[in-house]
Motif scaffolding. Structure first.
Motif, short mmCIF file in Angstrom:
data_model
loop_
_atom_site.label_atom_id
_atom_site.label_comp_id
_atom_site.label_asym_id
_atom_site.label_seq_id
_atom_site.Cartn_x
_atom_site.Cartn_y
_atom_site.Cartn_z
N PHE A 1 0.80 -1.24 0.00
CA PHE A 1 0.00 0.00 0.00
C PHE A 1 0.82 1.28 0.00
O PHE A 1 0.25 2.36 -0.11
N THR A 2 2.14 1.23 0.10
CA THR A 2 2.90 2.49 0.13
C THR A 2 2.79 3.24 -1.19
O THR A 2 2.94 4.45 -1.20
N TYR B 1 -5.47 5.49 -1.37
CA TYR B 1 -5.94 4.54 -0.36
C TYR B 1 -5.31 4.88 1.00
O TYR B 1 -5.98 4.82 2.04
N CYS B 2 -4.05 5.26 1.01
CA CYS B 2 -3.40 5.68 2.25
C CYS B 2 -4.06 6.95 2.79
O CYS B 2 -4.29 7.06 3.99
N TRP C 1 -2.04 14.56 3.95
CA TRP C 1 -2.31 13.67 2.82
C TRP C 1 -3.09 14.38 1.72
O TRP C 1 -2.81 14.19 0.54
N LEU D 1 -2.19 -1.00 6.12
CA LEU D 1 -2.41 0.42 5.85
C LEU D 1 -1.78 1.29 6.94
O LEU D 1 -1.19 2.33 6.63
N ALA E 1 1.82 1.40 6.28
CA ALA E 1 2.11 2.26 5.13
C ALA E 1 2.06 3.74 5.53
O ALA E 1 2.90 4.54 5.11
N LEU E 2 1.06 4.12 6.33
CA LEU E 2 0.99 5.50 6.81
C LEU E 2 2.25 5.87 7.61
O LEU E 2 2.82 6.95 7.44
N HIS F 1 5.28 6.36 5.34
CA HIS F 1 5.25 7.66 4.67
C HIS F 1 5.56 8.81 5.62
O HIS F 1 5.94 9.89 5.17
#
Length: 171
Positions: free
Chosen positions: A6-7, A12-13, A56, A114, A117-118, A121
């Motif tokens: 998911f990165t 989606y993130c 985001w 997820l 992934a958040l 980031h």
């Protein structure tokens, strides 16, 4: 090392950050009502989650105003980097425990991925800007580097209140 799942799925993130904010708003109001959390602490945690969503939105939609330089450099989206990291690390740990407790539950596994992934980031190497900020800055200067939305991204953009660039529609 390959990227985490998911990165590379930025909408989606972004939507996952929005879901985290909504869950915090609902969950913390219940905790305040039950006397498990102060209203001040709940408001602070919701503000941090709101800052994450603002970040985001800014990063994935070049039509959102430029980097918010009018606010202090240490909290350009409304929260300190350390606060964002602490909240995401806590979220990742919580989602990892939930996924480990129910290994066959696909939703728990996806939520864990997820959250990771958040955090990926947001985690800034060597006190530099986090990867999501680097991405947003590069995407604004170099349109060819921008994320190209897919038609399946439309619900995520809409949920985030972002303008979806015109997409080639089939049919």
């Amino acid at each position: 090392m390959p990227d985490l799942p998911f990165t590379n799925d930025l909408p989606y993130c972004g939507w996952a950050a929005l879901r985290l904010l909504r869950e915090r708003e609902q969950g913390y109001s219940r905790r305040v009502a039950a006397g498990q959390m102060t209203k001040v602490e709940a408001s602070h945690q919701v503000a941090i989650a709101s800052a994450l969503v603002a970040q985001w939105r800014w990063a994935i939609d070049p039509l959102v105003p430029p980097f918010p330089a009018s606010v202090p450099h240490t909290r350009p989206f409304g929260a300190l980097q350390a606060e964002l990291l602490r909240q995401l690390r806590d979220t990742v740990a919580w989602e990892q425990r939930r996924a480990a407790a129910a290994p066959a539950d696909a939703e728990h596994r996806e939520r864990k991925l997820l959250a990771e992934a958040l955090l990926w980031h947001q985690d800034a190497p060597d006190a530099c800007w986090p990867p999501i900020i680097h991405y947003g800055l590069i995407a604004r200067r170099t349109p060819s580097q921008r994320y190209v939305p897919d038609p399946e991204d439309e619900p995520f953009y809409q949920a985030l209140g972002l303008s979806l660039p015109p997409l080639a529609r089939v049919g």
